[in-house]
Structures are given as structure tokens and as C-alpha cells.
Design an enzyme around this catalytic site. Structure first.
Site, mmCIF file in Angstrom:
data_model
loop_
_atom_site.group_PDB
_atom_site.id
_atom_site.type_symbol
_atom_site.label_atom_id
_atom_site.label_comp_id
_atom_site.label_asym_id
_atom_site.label_seq_id
_atom_site.Cartn_x
_atom_site.Cartn_y
_atom_site.Cartn_z
ATOM 1 N N CYS A 1 3.249 6.410 1.839
ATOM 2 C CA CYS A 1 2.050 5.960 1.945
ATOM 3 C C CYS A 1 1.716 5.513 3.687
ATOM 4 O O CYS A 1 1.190 5.685 4.302
ATOM 5 C CB CYS A 1 1.844 4.507 1.186
ATOM 6 N N HIS B 1 -3.424 5.367 -6.503
ATOM 7 C CA HIS B 1 -3.792 6.340 -5.549
ATOM 8 C C HIS B 1 -2.737 6.652 -6.044
ATOM 9 O O HIS B 1 -2.009 6.990 -6.763
ATOM 10 C CB HIS B 1 -2.910 6.121 -4.341
HETATM 11 N N1 ARG Z 1 -3.242 -1.084 1.369
HETATM 12 C C1 ARG Z 1 -3.549 -0.184 1.144
HETATM 13 C C2 ARG Z 1 -4.743 -0.022 0.609
HETATM 14 O O1 ARG Z 1 -4.781 -0.664 -0.591
HETATM 15 C C3 ARG Z 1 -2.255 0.965 0.385
HETATM 16 C C4 ARG Z 1 -2.539 2.213 0.663
HETATM 17 C C5 ARG Z 1 -1.192 3.022 0.381
HETATM 18 N N2 ARG Z 1 -1.328 3.844 0.706
HETATM 19 C C6 ARG Z 1 -0.907 5.059 -0.251
HETATM 20 N N3 ARG Z 1 -1.156 6.047 0.257
HETATM 21 N N4 ARG Z 1 -0.601 5.026 -1.828
HETATM 22 O O2 ARG Z 1 -4.890 0.922 0.092
#
Ligand code: ARG
Length: 274
Positions: free
Chosen positions: A257, A163
Site C-alpha cells: 500500500c 482492497h
Molecule cells: N487507510 C487507508 C484506507 O482505508 C489504507 C489504504 C491502504 N491501501 C491499500 N492499497 N490497501 O483507504
């Protein structure tokens, strides 16, 4: 006053593996996760943010990562359309909460994936948008037309930084933190061309989620283990704070996150003019 959406980690855990940080063999400790989440909450309250709560839901362990719920622009929320079926069940909960709070809901076309503020961050008037691993570049272009803003798409090339908010964090208009190795040459050049002050993070601190910072005013909250970034932030006039978030790193997430800024992030040009 800053307004931030968080979701208590009541049903949080590593129940599936959708990024390289996650392993069902490496479970999170529920009590420690709750304590760490409370610690982040306390830091944000100390920075005088108001925290709104999204009720947790059983069977949706990643609902705690509210950054992915939507992209917020004034009172419009562009809802996520998650790539992985494991997270698609979160959408109705996000939509119900944001609607009840008075946001106008917009969506990307059904066939395009988009993971909210996890992959789309304003720095000044420009929306920087991460694509390939989770979100589609085409969806970002549509969002730019919808909101009437310039979009700079940057490709995410390292699966650990899946992300945009894991490798890039706008601090103020014209100022951002980034992890250079998470981008290709074009991405690095695009960031440098549009952002006057880029604070680089080194490998080891990037792995501690140094870039996944929450900014409230001049306060910048990160996971522990980012001393070099914190020194750079202090030198640049920010007030860095660290709080342990190891249990959330096990899911590939950290401070940023776990939050969704509802009144616009500090670095958003439209926010600083408001
Ligand atoms: N386990 C989640 C996923 O893989 C973690 C999300 C983390 N969020 C972020 N905004 N980076 O989607």
C-alpha cells in the site's frame, strides 16, 4: 530499473475510520512510523529500485498509501476516484505529480469509485480487479476497454480485506500469493482458472498483511510476522524480506500500500515483454 512512488509519512496518522483496522483510539507513533517507512524505503533501495517521492500534504494522512493513487499501464495512469470523502482530497495531488512525471491521465466516470493499484493488479496480461468494498465492478470493465486488456473481477467479501492488494499479490506472470477466505467460491475459482501457481496464506499471516507484498525482481518485501509465506516464497525461488510496518497496519495498510510501481509491476505481462 524498477521505479516506485512513495510518500513520506510526515502527516500520517489515524484521523478517521474508514476500514475495520482503523481506530482513532489507537494512534500511530509518528517517530516509529517514520522509522518503519525508512526501513521499507531502504529494503527497496537494496533491491535496487529507484524511489520517487510524492510530497506529503497536511490533512491527508492516507496520502502515504500511494498504491491507491492510480493504476499504471505503460505511460498511462488511470486516476483513483476514492469512495470515502476523507480520501478524495488526495486526487489533485496524485494527478499533479503523475502529470508532471509525464503520465497520460485517464479517469473512470465520476459516479464510479476506483482505488487504483489497491484494487487492480496485472498478473500476466490479465487485470484482476477487486470490487464491492471500495471500487465498482463497472468501472473496472471500462478500464479494460480503455487499456484493451482482459479484466477478471473478483468480489471482496471480508471487510478486513477491503482492497485487492490486502489479499492478493501477483509475483510473476502465472504466479501469485492469495488469501482464500477473502474471496467467494467464484473468486477463488476465477483466480485458480487463470493463475497456474497460487500460494495460499493462512489466517494469522493474512492479518499481518502477508499478501501486501512489494515485488522487485525476485525480491518480495512484506511486513514482519509472515514466516510460513516466506518459507513458501524461498521454496518457489523468490527472496523474501521482512520489515516492521505495525504503525501502518493501524490504518489498514502495509508494504504494498505504501508503494506505487511506476514502470509496471513485475508480474504485468506488458512489463515482462518490454
Ligand atoms: N487507510 C487507508 C484506507 O482505508 C489504507 C489504504 C491502504 N491501501 C491499500 N492499497 N490497501 O483507504
Amino acid at each position: 530499473m524498477a521505479r516506485i512512488l512513495m510518500c513520506p509519512p510526515e502527516f500520517y496518522g489515524i484521523e478517521y475510520e474508514i476500514n475495520p483496522w482503523m481506530s482513532r483510539q489507537r494512534q500511530s507513533d509518528p517517530d516509529l512510523a517514520r522509522e518503519q517507512w525508512n526501513g521499507l524505503h531502504a529494503h527497496l533501495r537494496l533491491a535496487s529500485a529507484e524511489i520517487a517521492l510524492l510530497p506529503p500534504a497536511k490533512g491527508l494522512p492516507d496520502l502515504v498509501f500511494t498504491a491507491n493513487a492510480a493504476l499504471i499501464y505503460r505511460r498511462t495512469a488511470v486516476l483513483a476516484n476514492f469512495r470515502h470523502p476523507e480520501r478524495q482530497g488526495e486526487i489533485p495531488y496524485d494527478e499533479a505529480w503523475l502529470t508532471a512525471d509525464g503520465f497520460k491521465i485517464e479517469r473512470v466516470p465520476e459516479d464510479l469509485h476506483f482505488e487504483g493499484a489497491g484494487d487492480a493488479l496485472f498478473c500476466g496480461d490479465t487485470l484482476f480487479a477487486g470490487y464491492r468494498i471500495r471500487s465498482h465492478a463497472l468501472g473496472h470493465q471500462g478500464i479494460g476497454r480503455l487499456l484493451g486488456c482482459r479484466v477478471i473481477p473478483v468480489e471482496l467479501v471480508d471487510p478486513y480485506y477491503y482492497h485487492l492488494d490486502t489479499c492478493f499479490c501477483p509475483l510473476a506472470p502465472g504466479v501469485a500469493i492469495y488469501y482464500p477466505a477473502a474471496f467467494d467460491d467464484y473468486g477463488r475459482a476465477a483466480l485458480a482458472a487463470h493463475i497456474g501457481t497460487l500460494i495460499p496464506v493462512e489466517d494469522q499471516e493474512a492479518r499481518s498483511f502477508a499478501c501486501n507484498a512489494v515485488v522487485v525482481g525476485r525480491t518480495v518485501v512484506t511486513n514482519t510476522g509472515c514466516p510460513r509465506l516466506h518459507a513458501a516464497l524461498s521454496a518457489a525461488g523468490f527472496t523474501p524480506r521482512s520489515t516492521p510496518l505495525s504503525e501502518f497496519v493501524k490504518a489498514g495498510g502495509s508494504a504494498k500500500c505504501l508503494t506505487l510501481r511506476l514502470d509496471g509491476e513485475e508480474a504485468a505481462g506488458w512489463k515482462s515483454r518490454a
